[in-house]
Design a protein around this motif. Structure first.
Motif, PDB file in Angstrom:
ATOM      1  N   ARG A 100      20.194   9.486  -9.964  1.00  0.00           N
ATOM      2  CA  ARG A 100      19.817   8.752  -8.743  1.00  0.00           C
ATOM      3  C   ARG A 100      19.474   7.301  -9.047  1.00  0.00           C
ATOM      4  NH1 ARG A 100      20.023   6.153  -5.201  1.00  0.00           N
ATOM      5  NH2 ARG A 100      19.216   6.361  -3.071  1.00  0.00           N
ATOM      6  N   LEU A 101      18.840   7.045 -10.181  1.00  0.00           N
ATOM      7  CA  LEU A 101      18.509   5.668 -10.553  1.00  0.00           C
ATOM      8  C   LEU A 101      19.765   4.871 -10.893  1.00  0.00           C
ATOM      9  CD1 LEU A 101      15.277   6.239 -12.683  1.00  0.00           C
ATOM     10  CD2 LEU A 101      15.450   5.467 -10.317  1.00  0.00           C
ATOM     11  N   PHE A 102      20.717   5.505 -11.567  1.00  0.00           N
ATOM     12  CA  PHE A 102      21.981   4.821 -11.847  1.00  0.00           C
ATOM     13  C   PHE A 102      22.727   4.477 -10.561  1.00  0.00           C
ATOM     14  CE2 PHE A 102      22.163   6.865 -16.284  1.00  0.00           C
ATOM     15  CZ  PHE A 102      21.708   5.703 -16.890  1.00  0.00           C
ATOM     16  N   VAL A 103      22.724   5.396  -9.617  1.00  0.00           N
ATOM     17  CA  VAL A 103      23.378   5.151  -8.333  1.00  0.00           C
ATOM     18  C   VAL A 103      22.703   3.990  -7.606  1.00  0.00           C
ATOM     19  CG1 VAL A 103      23.809   6.118  -6.040  1.00  0.00           C
ATOM     20  CG2 VAL A 103      24.234   7.500  -8.077  1.00  0.00           C
ATOM     21  N   ALA A 104      21.365   3.936  -7.637  1.00  0.00           N
ATOM     22  CA  ALA A 104      20.627   2.857  -6.970  1.00  0.00           C
ATOM     23  C   ALA A 104      20.949   1.501  -7.592  1.00  0.00           C
ATOM     24  CB  ALA A 104      19.129   3.130  -7.044  1.00  0.00           C
ATOM     25  N   LEU A 108       0.831  -1.203   0.000  1.00  0.00           N
ATOM     26  CA  LEU A 108       0.000   0.000   0.000  1.00  0.00           C
ATOM     27  C   LEU A 108       0.865   1.252   0.000  1.00  0.00           C
ATOM     28  CD1 LEU A 108      -2.713  -1.061   2.609  1.00  0.00           C
ATOM     29  CD2 LEU A 108      -2.940  -1.023   0.122  1.00  0.00           C
ATOM     30  N   CYS A 109       1.969   1.250   0.755  1.00  0.00           N
ATOM     31  CA  CYS A 109       2.869   2.397   0.775  1.00  0.00           C
ATOM     32  C   CYS A 109       3.496   2.604  -0.599  1.00  0.00           C
ATOM     33  CB  CYS A 109       3.961   2.184   1.822  1.00  0.00           C
ATOM     34  SG  CYS A 109       3.361   2.208   3.521  1.00  0.00           S
ATOM     35  N   ALA A 110       3.982   1.524  -1.202  1.00  0.00           N
ATOM     36  CA  ALA A 110       4.585   1.630  -2.536  1.00  0.00           C
ATOM     37  C   ALA A 110       3.554   2.095  -3.553  1.00  0.00           C
ATOM     38  CB  ALA A 110       5.170   0.282  -2.938  1.00  0.00           C
ATOM     39  N   GLU A 111       2.335   1.626  -3.390  1.00  0.00           N
ATOM     40  CA  GLU A 111       1.276   2.037  -4.322  1.00  0.00           C
ATOM     41  C   GLU A 111       1.026   3.543  -4.237  1.00  0.00           C
ATOM     42  OE1 GLU A 111      -3.467   1.066  -5.197  1.00  0.00           O
ATOM     43  OE2 GLU A 111      -2.330  -0.118  -3.739  1.00  0.00           O
ATOM     44  N   SER A 112       1.006   4.076  -3.030  1.00  0.00           N
ATOM     45  CA  SER A 112       0.803   5.515  -2.858  1.00  0.00           C
ATOM     46  C   SER A 112       1.949   6.309  -3.474  1.00  0.00           C
ATOM     47  CB  SER A 112       0.687   5.854  -1.369  1.00  0.00           C
ATOM     48  OG  SER A 112      -0.412   5.201  -0.779  1.00  0.00           O
ATOM     49  N   LEU A 117      16.889  -3.949  -8.410  1.00  0.00           N
ATOM     50  CA  LEU A 117      17.337  -4.969  -9.351  1.00  0.00           C
ATOM     51  C   LEU A 117      16.419  -5.013 -10.570  1.00  0.00           C
ATOM     52  CD1 LEU A 117      18.002  -7.779  -6.706  1.00  0.00           C
ATOM     53  CD2 LEU A 117      19.695  -6.234  -7.724  1.00  0.00           C
ATOM     54  N   PRO A 118      16.454  -3.996 -11.404  1.00  0.00           N
ATOM     55  CA  PRO A 118      15.622  -4.021 -12.616  1.00  0.00           C
ATOM     56  C   PRO A 118      16.139  -5.057 -13.612  1.00  0.00           C
ATOM     57  CG  PRO A 118      17.069  -2.119 -12.653  1.00  0.00           C
ATOM     58  CD  PRO A 118      17.263  -2.773 -11.318  1.00  0.00           C
ATOM     59  N   SER A 119      15.300  -5.411 -14.565  1.00  0.00           N
ATOM     60  CA  SER A 119      15.683  -6.411 -15.566  1.00  0.00           C
ATOM     61  C   SER A 119      16.753  -5.858 -16.507  1.00  0.00           C
ATOM     62  CB  SER A 119      14.455  -6.835 -16.367  1.00  0.00           C
ATOM     63  OG  SER A 119      13.957  -5.730 -17.112  1.00  0.00           O
ATOM     64  N   ASP A 140      15.691   4.015  -1.200  1.00  0.00           N
ATOM     65  CA  ASP A 140      16.090   3.701   0.170  1.00  0.00           C
ATOM     66  C   ASP A 140      15.301   2.522   0.720  1.00  0.00           C
ATOM     67  OD1 ASP A 140      17.636   4.639   2.627  1.00  0.00           O
ATOM     68  OD2 ASP A 140      15.582   4.588   3.384  1.00  0.00           O
ATOM     69  N   ARG A 141      14.095   2.337   0.229  1.00  0.00           N
ATOM     70  CA  ARG A 141      13.252   1.226   0.665  1.00  0.00           C
ATOM     71  C   ARG A 141      13.390   0.007  -0.243  1.00  0.00           C
ATOM     72  NH1 ARG A 141       9.407   3.016   4.194  1.00  0.00           N
ATOM     73  NH2 ARG A 141       7.926   1.373   3.635  1.00  0.00           N
ATOM     74  N   ASN A 142      14.354   0.063  -1.180  1.00  0.00           N
ATOM     75  CA  ASN A 142      14.594  -1.029  -2.128  1.00  0.00           C
ATOM     76  C   ASN A 142      13.329  -1.372  -2.912  1.00  0.00           C
ATOM     77  OD1 ASN A 142      16.385  -2.149   0.604  1.00  0.00           O
ATOM     78  ND2 ASN A 142      17.417  -1.608  -1.291  1.00  0.00           N
ATOM     79  N   ALA A 143      12.622  -0.334  -3.314  1.00  0.00           N
ATOM     80  CA  ALA A 143      11.356  -0.543  -4.034  1.00  0.00           C
ATOM     81  C   ALA A 143      11.256   0.327  -5.279  1.00  0.00           C
ATOM     82  CB  ALA A 143      10.182  -0.236  -3.095  1.00  0.00           C
ATOM     83  N   ALA A 144      12.411   0.652  -5.883  1.00  0.00           N
ATOM     84  CA  ALA A 144      12.414   1.577  -7.026  1.00  0.00           C
ATOM     85  C   ALA A 144      12.446   0.873  -8.380  1.00  0.00           C
ATOM     86  CB  ALA A 144      13.607   2.519  -6.915  1.00  0.00           C
ATOM     87  N   ASP A 145      12.285  -0.443  -8.425  1.00  0.00           N
ATOM     88  CA  ASP A 145      12.346  -1.163  -9.701  1.00  0.00           C
ATOM     89  C   ASP A 145      11.298  -0.656 -10.683  1.00  0.00           C
ATOM     90  OD1 ASP A 145      13.811  -2.600  -7.764  1.00  0.00           O
ATOM     91  OD2 ASP A 145      13.697  -4.402  -8.994  1.00  0.00           O
ATOM     92  N   GLU A 146      10.084  -0.461 -10.180  1.00  0.00           N
ATOM     93  CA  GLU A 146       9.009  -0.010 -11.061  1.00  0.00           C
ATOM     94  C   GLU A 146       9.247   1.419 -11.538  1.00  0.00           C
ATOM     95  OE1 GLU A 146       5.730  -0.404 -13.370  1.00  0.00           O
ATOM     96  OE2 GLU A 146       6.694  -1.972 -12.150  1.00  0.00           O
ATOM     97  N   LEU A 147       9.878   2.240 -10.711  1.00  0.00           N
ATOM     98  CA  LEU A 147      10.197   3.597 -11.141  1.00  0.00           C
ATOM     99  C   LEU A 147      11.208   3.575 -12.284  1.00  0.00           C
ATOM    100  CD1 LEU A 147       9.950   6.642 -10.811  1.00  0.00           C
ATOM    101  CD2 LEU A 147      11.705   6.529  -9.027  1.00  0.00           C
ATOM    102  N   ALA A 148      12.159   2.649 -12.245  1.00  0.00           N
ATOM    103  CA  ALA A 148      13.125   2.524 -13.345  1.00  0.00           C
ATOM    104  C   ALA A 148      12.421   2.158 -14.642  1.00  0.00           C
ATOM    105  CB  ALA A 148      14.180   1.474 -12.990  1.00  0.00           C
ATOM    106  N   VAL A 149      11.410   1.298 -14.544  1.00  0.00           N
ATOM    107  CA  VAL A 149      10.623   0.938 -15.739  1.00  0.00           C
ATOM    108  C   VAL A 149       9.870   2.161 -16.267  1.00  0.00           C
ATOM    109  CG1 VAL A 149       8.727  -0.501 -16.589  1.00  0.00           C
ATOM    110  CG2 VAL A 149      10.408  -1.464 -15.004  1.00  0.00           C
ATOM    111  N   MET A 150       9.236   2.909 -15.355  1.00  0.00           N
ATOM    112  CA  MET A 150       8.487   4.100 -15.762  1.00  0.00           C
ATOM    113  C   MET A 150       9.404   5.143 -16.396  1.00  0.00           C
ATOM    114  SD  MET A 150       6.119   4.353 -12.309  1.00  0.00           S
ATOM    115  CE  MET A 150       5.459   5.948 -12.720  1.00  0.00           C
ATOM    116  N   TRP A 151      10.566   5.351 -15.785  1.00  0.00           N
ATOM    117  CA  TRP A 151      11.479   6.398 -16.271  1.00  0.00           C
ATOM    118  C   TRP A 151      12.110   6.012 -17.608  1.00  0.00           C
ATOM    119  CZ3 TRP A 151      11.670  11.219 -15.243  1.00  0.00           C
ATOM    120  CH2 TRP A 151      12.797  11.998 -15.515  1.00  0.00           C
ATOM    121  N   SER A 152      12.449   4.753 -17.776  1.00  0.00           N
ATOM    122  CA  SER A 152      13.081   4.315 -19.032  1.00  0.00           C
ATOM    123  C   SER A 152      12.108   4.353 -20.203  1.00  0.00           C
ATOM    124  CB  SER A 152      13.642   2.903 -18.874  1.00  0.00           C
ATOM    125  OG  SER A 152      12.609   1.970 -18.586  1.00  0.00           O
TER     126      SER A 152
END
Length: 536
Positions: free
Chosen positions: A424-428, A327-331, A435-437, A386-398
């Motif tokens: 910031r995404l490259f650093v992550a 729910l937090c990630a969804e928000s 761990l994006p694909s 920081d919450r190790n939940a940015a995989d979907e953001l990398a998909v959206m940004w790419s």
């Protein structure tokens, strides 16, 4: 519970010393602190210490002082008085016994007991002695009244009713003599809550505490509860419900109060300050906070709250767990999507031909909004990474090819924060925070590496939060996660740019070295290894 004895006090001839105690309109009720008692013990030891190893002479006739009797007129004033400190080792020794039994050396002297006498109410009407034996040989004798103790304390009422007449009650191994005496003194107060107003939170908690103090909590009943002093317990709870307490005090208050939950003391008002009736914090509240911060137009307030929220989330990165992490990630991702849509709309507006012909007064609000949306997106990326939940953001940004295509049409001053999101995404990825694909990593480099290189010179000199070494390491490690052929394509393209602009381009020499060894050295080494294996 400390060992209790009921009996009569033995009259002993003692040497009396003065120790100050507090006086209230109701009578004496504050025992000297442990520091005062220890100081008194130390002074006595120094006075009794023999000089040159000689044995101390036998004491002469005792010097006796009587405890002052407080009249009703004097009890209405706050005047200092004195208590009696008795040392058993200073008892009178008759002439015969002194001759027959010469004094022992200091090392052979038995442990001393130091007594303090405390009176409550009208001393002339006192009909009960309560003696507390604490640590380090300290003993406190309280002159009290049976009716007062029986009326306020279930414990004392039971002890007095079991054996009659009772002249004294002894309490052995008392862990906190001072608070025990103070709790008894509170029984003489007509308004306990009013008396507690003058005390600090630690002081009140010592009445409702476990064991020996703040650092060593032992399972046991609380002092006021132990004595069955319900009025005191309720007054302490009322005090704690109203007075401010935070930080370390908060932990001690909660621990002490929760010990009372098994009894019918009504502790809920105190605990409601730190715990909601809901078992899981509502996600709507979290989303509302994020929305308020993102929509703020006040620079300082927004900047400070972003820093505070990010700090709080980092301190407790597992706050959204037990089924609420999704729910937090969804928000957060809903907010990311809104920022991306707003950013793309603003880029389209700013890159339009008609926009270029407008006055600076009309352009400035648009550029300001672009910077705001990019900064919001960077903040969200920081939280997710920081919450190790940015995989979907990398998909959206790419997938933002249109946004990346419009990037070069805007002034670098207005667009550089967009490149900070890419960095910031490259650093992550380089730190393993997400761990994006492989396809996502390659698309991210194909779409956003060139815009980042175009803004790199501005980022180094115009962005204070930009860390060049960290970003370059993140880019290089991201490139090295791709297949060797893709590494070669990207690094050769970078090499052409680096040889033209130098420091205005990311320095990826470390990644280039790794690629070089993988391409030119490893095949040769592996071939040699296979040849040697075949010969053997």
């Amino acid at each position: 519970m400390a060992e209790l004895k009921v009996g009569s006090l033995d009259a002993r001839t003692t040497k009396i010393r003065n120790v100050p105690i507090a006086v209230t309109p109701e009578g004496f009720w504050c025992c000297p602190s442990q520091a005062v008692l220890q100081k008194t013990v130390k002074n006595q030891n120094q006075q009794l210490k023999p000089k040159g190893g000689a044995s101390p002479p036998a004491s002469k006739a005792p010097s006796i002082q009587r405890a002052p009797t407080i009249s009703s007129e004097r009890r209405t004033q706050s005047t200092p008085t004195r208590s009696k400190v008795n040392s058993d080792d200073q008892r009178c020794i008759s002439g015969d016994s002194a001759t027959a039994n010469p004094p022992k050396t200091v090392n052979e002297r038995p442990p001393k007991k130091h007594k303090v006498s405390v009176g409550f109410g009208q001393l002339e009407t006192s009909d009960l002695k309560v003696v507390l034996y604490g640590k380090d040989g300290v003993a406190v004798k309280m002159s009290v009244h049976k009716n007062i103790l029986a009326e306020n304390s279930i414990f004392f009422a039971d002890k007095i009713s079991r054996q009659s007449p009772v002249s004294s009650i002894e309490v052995s191994d008392c862990e906190d003599v001072e608070i025990y005496v103070e709790t008894v003194g509170l029984m003489y107060c007509s308004d306990v809550k009013q008396r507690l107003i003058k005390q600090s939170v630690p002081r009140v908690l010592r009445i409702l505490k476990f064991g020996e103090g703040w650092d060593k909590f032992k399972l046991g009943r609380l002092v006021a509860e132990l004595l069955g002093f319900r009025a005191c317990v309720m007054s302490c709870l009322d005090y704690l419900e109203a007075v401010p307490w935070v930080g370390e005090e908060e932990e001690h208050v909660v621990s002490s109060v929760r010990n009372l939950q098994s009894e019918n003391y009504g502790v809920s008002p105190v605990l409601k300050r730190v715990a909601s009736d809901l078992t899981i914090p509502p996600n709507d509240t979290f989303a509302h906070i994020i929305e308020l911060v993102l929509k703020s137009n006040e620079d300082r307030g927004r900047r400070e709250m972003k820093s505070l929220v990010l700090k709080l989330l980092k301190e407790n990165s597992t706050s959204c767990t037990n089924g609420s992490s999704d729910l937090c990630a969804e928000s957060l991702y809903k907010s990311c999507q809104n920022c991306l849509e707003s950013l793309l709309t603003l880029f389209r507006q700013a890159s339009d031909n008609d926009f270029a012909e407008q006055s600076l007064d009309l352009k400035e609000p648009v550029f300001r909004q672009i910077a705001l949306e990019a900064d919001n997106l960077l903040w969200l990326a920081e939280i997710l990474a920081d919450r190790n939940a940015a995989d979907e953001l990398a998909v959206m940004w790419s997938s933002q090819r249109e946004l990346a295509g419009l990037h070069s049409k805007l002034p670098v001053k207005s667009r550089h924060l967009v490149s900070c999101v890419t960095a910031r995404l490259f650093v992550a990825i380089g730190k393993g925070e997400m761990l994006p694909s492989k396809d996502t990593r390659q698309l991210l480099l194909d779409v956003w590496l060139q815009p980042l290189m175009d803004d790199y010179n501005w980022l180094q000199h115009g962005c204070r939060s930009f860390d060049r070494k960290v970003v370059e390491e993140g880019i290089g490690r991201t490139i090295l996660t791709l297949p060797l052929e893709d590494q070669q394509t990207i690094l050769l393209s970078w090499l052409g740019s680096f040889l033209k602009v130098g420091d205005s381009c990311p320095n990826l020499q470390k990644a280039f070295e790794v690629w070089w060894r993988r391409t030119f050295i490893r095949p040769y080494v592996e071939q040699q290894g296979r040849s040697q294996s075949g010969r053997s």
